[in-house]
Write a protein that holds these residues in place. Sequence first.
Motif, PDB file in Angstrom:
ATOM      1  N   ASP A   1       0.820  -1.213   0.000  1.00 54.94           N
ATOM      2  CA  ASP A   1       0.000   0.000   0.000  1.00 54.94           C
ATOM      3  C   ASP A   1       0.856   1.266   0.000  1.00 54.94           C
ATOM      4  N   LEU A   2       1.993   1.204   0.693  1.00 56.39           N
ATOM      5  CA  LEU A   2       2.811   2.411   0.818  1.00 56.39           C
ATOM      6  C   LEU A   2       3.316   2.866  -0.543  1.00 56.39           C
TER       7      LEU A   2
ATOM      8  N   PRO B   1      13.991   4.372   2.581  1.00 54.60           N
ATOM      9  CA  PRO B   1      14.200   4.784   3.976  1.00 54.60           C
ATOM     10  C   PRO B   1      13.699   3.741   4.976  1.00 54.60           C
ATOM     11  N   LEU B   2      12.672   2.997   4.575  1.00 55.90           N
ATOM     12  CA  LEU B   2      12.106   2.002   5.487  1.00 55.90           C
ATOM     13  C   LEU B   2      12.899   0.707   5.462  1.00 55.90           C
TER      14      LEU B   2
ATOM     15  N   SER C   1       6.218   0.893  11.960  1.00 53.58           N
ATOM     16  CA  SER C   1       4.998   0.919  12.756  1.00 53.58           C
ATOM     17  C   SER C   1       4.296   2.253  12.559  1.00 53.58           C
ATOM     18  N   GLY C   2       2.970   2.178  12.484  1.00 60.43           N
ATOM     19  CA  GLY C   2       2.208   3.397  12.267  1.00 60.43           C
ATOM     20  C   GLY C   2       1.857   3.604  10.805  1.00 60.43           C
ATOM     21  N   ALA C   3       2.429   2.782   9.937  1.00 63.90           N
ATOM     22  CA  ALA C   3       2.120   2.928   8.524  1.00 63.90           C
ATOM     23  C   ALA C   3       0.690   2.500   8.264  1.00 63.90           C
ATOM     24  N   VAL C   4       0.329   1.370   8.802  1.00 63.75           N
ATOM     25  CA  VAL C   4      -1.000   0.847   8.564  1.00 63.75           C
ATOM     26  C   VAL C   4      -1.711   0.660   9.893  1.00 63.75           C
ATOM     27  N   LYS C   5      -2.986   0.503   9.815  1.00 61.39           N
ATOM     28  CA  LYS C   5      -3.936   0.519  10.944  1.00 61.39           C
ATOM     29  C   LYS C   5      -3.348   0.290  12.329  1.00 61.39           C
ATOM     30  N   GLY C   6      -3.187  -0.971  12.748  1.00 65.10           N
ATOM     31  CA  GLY C   6      -2.750  -1.420  14.034  1.00 65.10           C
ATOM     32  C   GLY C   6      -2.248  -0.450  14.985  1.00 65.10           C
TER      33      GLY C   6
ATOM     34  N   GLY D   1      10.730  -1.783  14.166  1.00 67.00           N
ATOM     35  CA  GLY D   1       9.555  -0.954  14.372  1.00 67.00           C
ATOM     36  C   GLY D   1       9.569   0.330  13.577  1.00 67.00           C
ATOM     37  N   LEU D   2      10.453   0.411  12.592  1.00 67.45           N
ATOM     38  CA  LEU D   2      10.509   1.618  11.794  1.00 67.45           C
ATOM     39  C   LEU D   2       9.230   1.804  10.987  1.00 67.45           C
TER      40      LEU D   2
ATOM     41  N   LYS E   1      12.000   7.254  -2.300  1.00 68.98           N
ATOM     42  CA  LYS E   1      11.552   8.170  -1.248  1.00 68.98           C
ATOM     43  C   LYS E   1      10.791   7.491  -0.126  1.00 68.98           C
ATOM     44  N   VAL E   2      10.153   6.380  -0.427  1.00 66.49           N
ATOM     45  CA  VAL E   2       9.319   5.746   0.594  1.00 66.49           C
ATOM     46  C   VAL E   2       9.876   4.399   1.037  1.00 66.49           C
TER      47      VAL E   2
END
Lengths: 359, 280
Positions: free
Chosen positions: B171-172, B193-194, B275-280, B272-273, B189-190
């Motif tokens: 999705d990202l 970095p992750l 984390s926060g990308a998707v729902k949860g 955990g980099l 860019k996305v």
Amino acid sequence: MARIELKNIAKSYGTVEVLRNIDLDIQDGEFVVLVGPSGCGKSTLLRMIAGLEPITSGAFEIDGKRMNDVRPRDRDIAMVFQSYALYPHMDVARNMGFSMEIRRDAAEMRKSRVAEAGKTLGLSKLLRRLPKELSGGQRQRVAMGRAIIRDPRAFLFDEPLSNLDAALRVEMRLEIARLHQKLKATMIYVTHDQVEALTLADRIVVLDSGDIQQVGSPLDLYERPANKFVAQFIGSPTMNVVPVSAASGGVILADGTFLALPHLDDTGLAVELGIRPEHIDVVDPDADALAAVADVVEHLGSDTNIYALVEGLGPIMVRVHGNIPAKPGDRLGLRIQAPNAHVFSADGRTLQRDMTGAA
Amino acid sequence: MGFSQLKRPALVVGKYAAIVFYLVFALFPLYWLVKIAVTPDRLIYTDGTRLWPSEFTLSNFVAVLFQTDFLSYFSNSLIVSLGTAALTTLFAAGAGYAFSRFDFGGKKLIIAIMLITQMFPLLMIIAPIYKIIAGLGLLNSLTSLIIVYTAFNIPFATFLMQSFFDGIPKDLEEAAMMDGCSRFEALRKVILPLTLPGLGATLGFVFTAAWSELLFALMLISKNDTMTFPVGLLTFVSKFSVDWGQMMAAGVLALIPSCLFFIFIQRYLVQGLTSGAVKG
Ligand SMILES: Nc1ncnc2c1ncn2[C@@H]1O[C@H](COP(=O)(O)OP(=O)(O)OP(=O)(O)O)[C@@H](O)[C@H]1O
Ligand SMILES: [Mg+2]
């Protein structure tokens, strides 16, 4: 602003056909909701419009221009993902301004647009936070902010509210409705939730296993479902469907009762009768009506749901407005409001009804 | 889980005891390495199994640094390991991304072949590799080692990178493409970095593997000035009739780059980099 046309669109994965004969003409500024059971192809259709999924056949046009093979970035459409898909390494402001960053818009302008969108969505104080430092509802707002900031030709939403709790879902639903009124942009919205569909849509598209079942306004679908699938899919609680046999001027229920249906032109092919729970009246048990016994009674305050067992007919659900003092085991008389009844043929089609007779 | 831990102190004590036991077990040889390195030569046998030498000296280190070819071995190893790590990670990142995101003909076949290469014992292919390298005129060159190490590390590194890419929601990228990125821009860019933790882990893994490789280095390098550290270490055996003190001192020095490397990349290894990308 955009008019979106789908002409005979189909989609296959290998030999598996997941969508076929999709014809849809979405007007500029219209809010169209796609509903249907899980796996019917809603997301696939939305992703084809977005350009994330190739179109197997058919023509996809925006404002009359064929866009089948145009890359997502050149379609100028924004999408809000079910998972939100926020960039985890960017703060809220950068997440929202990312599309402008990519387009190399002036930093000044970007800043003011981000601030404006942040204000609209109540995110002004959170602009420096990372996505992981936000609640679910706040993340959802950021995802919306990312979409509205670039002023796209159309918005796509794939079940944007399904990860939120009930209260937040209602709030965000209102927010989306407000957004649509304000932006007057074309929006295509996928959902499972028929309350969302009925409240938000100008028009609803009901899909089932890759086919469009019916397209119409929320009231259309509720009052004039094209077939048994739509009849049972739209409306909550679900419409009761019972077997009947055809008779002249009406139908005969399984318990032998004749139900006159003068508003229908022809009931000759009728095999089933559909009646919504709210279109059945509860009357005195000794009156001339279907004899039933209450099985489960739910008191919702504004309404009372009664799951009744009808002699010779089986379970029927009834919804009565207000609070009535029924208890499980009570004998009831049920009377079907004939003008609101639907009859279906063996292949599930709704038999023609006289439009003037609709309630 | 946290609940039962709070309720059972015995379990907590047991857990830490197990960790301490493991650490002692794993780190003791390292400790011994350091101990011998700081023990004067004449005391190595007389001190026996004392935990700390009766006399402390750094002379072994001085001798290794200034009287042997250690520095040359060391810099050769550094060149080979860094070169291998950089090259391998570059290839593995590209291949891992393709495996993770694209469906293409022969994908399964390629994966199978890559797995098969990991199944052979190295000894079996030493001779053919020697022939190939000799044929290319690359014997006694650091380049030959970089090529061979890279070739051997790519499959595992690719699988490693693939699993890191798999961990980043599709999705990202799609969101980035909706936001106006090309696929490559979205990657840069996305996704990139992750993937830093993954790149860090892969670099570290390959670096360590190349740093300590002996078999190929022994076979492909026979000249002193292109020897890598593990081969050079063996010269301590013949030249100085097993100079334990210097050998251990060299060993301690050889640990430094690995340690530095891991300290450098460990901030990228923090999980955990995403984390926060998707729902949860
Ligand atoms: N990559 C794929 N390969 C093969 N089949 C697929 C692929 N993606 C989706 N499908 C199939 O296409 C059909 C439609 O999927 P889609 O995701 O559009 O459903 P949906 O209506 O969005 O369902 P949900 O409400 O559960 O999200 C499903 O039957 C699914 O199995
Ligand atoms: Mg879906």
